[in-house]
Design an enzyme around this catalytic site. Sequence first.
Site, PDB file in Angstrom:
ATOM      1  N   CYS A 126       0.827  -1.209   0.000  1.00  0.00           N
ATOM      2  CA  CYS A 126       0.000   0.000   0.000  1.00  0.00           C
ATOM      3  C   CYS A 126       0.867   1.267   0.000  1.00  0.00           C
ATOM      4  O   CYS A 126       1.567   1.519  -0.959  1.00  0.00           O
ATOM      5  CB  CYS A 126      -1.001  -0.018   1.151  1.00  0.00           C
ATOM      6  SG  CYS A 126      -2.325   1.209   0.926  1.00  0.00           S
ATOM      7  N   HIS A 182      -3.857  -4.687  -0.122  1.00  0.00           N
ATOM      8  CA  HIS A 182      -3.447  -5.132   1.211  1.00  0.00           C
ATOM      9  C   HIS A 182      -3.361  -6.658   1.226  1.00  0.00           C
ATOM     10  O   HIS A 182      -4.378  -7.341   1.358  1.00  0.00           O
ATOM     11  CB  HIS A 182      -4.441  -4.634   2.264  1.00  0.00           C
ATOM     12  CG  HIS A 182      -4.284  -3.180   2.566  1.00  0.00           C
ATOM     13  ND1 HIS A 182      -3.375  -2.715   3.488  1.00  0.00           N
ATOM     14  CD2 HIS A 182      -4.891  -2.103   2.044  1.00  0.00           C
ATOM     15  CE1 HIS A 182      -3.443  -1.398   3.536  1.00  0.00           C
ATOM     16  NE2 HIS A 182      -4.341  -1.002   2.657  1.00  0.00           N
ATOM     17  N   GLU A 210      -2.269  -8.478   3.518  1.00  0.00           N
ATOM     18  CA  GLU A 210      -2.643  -8.992   4.845  1.00  0.00           C
ATOM     19  C   GLU A 210      -4.158  -9.067   5.038  1.00  0.00           C
ATOM     20  O   GLU A 210      -4.634  -9.747   5.960  1.00  0.00           O
ATOM     21  CB  GLU A 210      -2.005  -8.145   5.946  1.00  0.00           C
ATOM     22  CG  GLU A 210      -2.647  -6.808   6.238  1.00  0.00           C
ATOM     23  CD  GLU A 210      -2.341  -5.703   5.242  1.00  0.00           C
ATOM     24  OE1 GLU A 210      -2.816  -4.576   5.464  1.00  0.00           O
ATOM     25  OE2 GLU A 210      -1.638  -5.967   4.229  1.00  0.00           O
TER      26      GLU A 210
END
Length: 196
Positions: free
Chosen positions: A77, A178, A180
């Site tokens: 990001c 993202h 994650e």
Amino acid sequence: MKVAIVKYNAGNIYSVDCALRRVGVEAEITDNKEILMSADKIIFPGVGEAASTMRYLKKNNLDSLIKDLKQPVLGICIGMQLMCRHSEEGDVDCLNIFDVDVKRFHTESTEYKIPHMGWNTVRNVDMRVFPQNVENQYVYFVHSYYVPICEYTTAETEYILPFSAALHKDNFYASQFHIEKSGAVGEDIFNHFLSL
């Protein structure tokens, strides 16, 4: 394997740490230069604003350190955007690892909202950089700025216009989305990066 997460004034660092734990990795969150330089893999995540983040990195000499790293580095990001040459967010010069500028989304259409937020697919995925199952999979985005398609692009997404979902140059890898927060696909991407 020693995995380090760059500690700086950015959000989502701990969610990246949690995602790595889910794939069995205990990472160290640190801004210690010796630890970062000796790690096998580095993750440079972030949610934040480009100009203030670059000021913090320069103040703490992390800007030059990140550029000089020789092991695999993964920006996520704002981490990816800060690896570029310049960002329109705060009109700031960045790390210039990727020789391309970060632009702000603009639209007159009521169909699109800014920031681009939510799930979107990735396409034209470079299979040398990503695991094979990523093409056309959904990953999670939250951003108002984007990197145009360029020579470093390794995956694309379309929102308002086509843009770089991921970049690669030498030992530097980066994703606008993202990882994650991208579920099983994100875990596969982390495992792939950790295997480099």
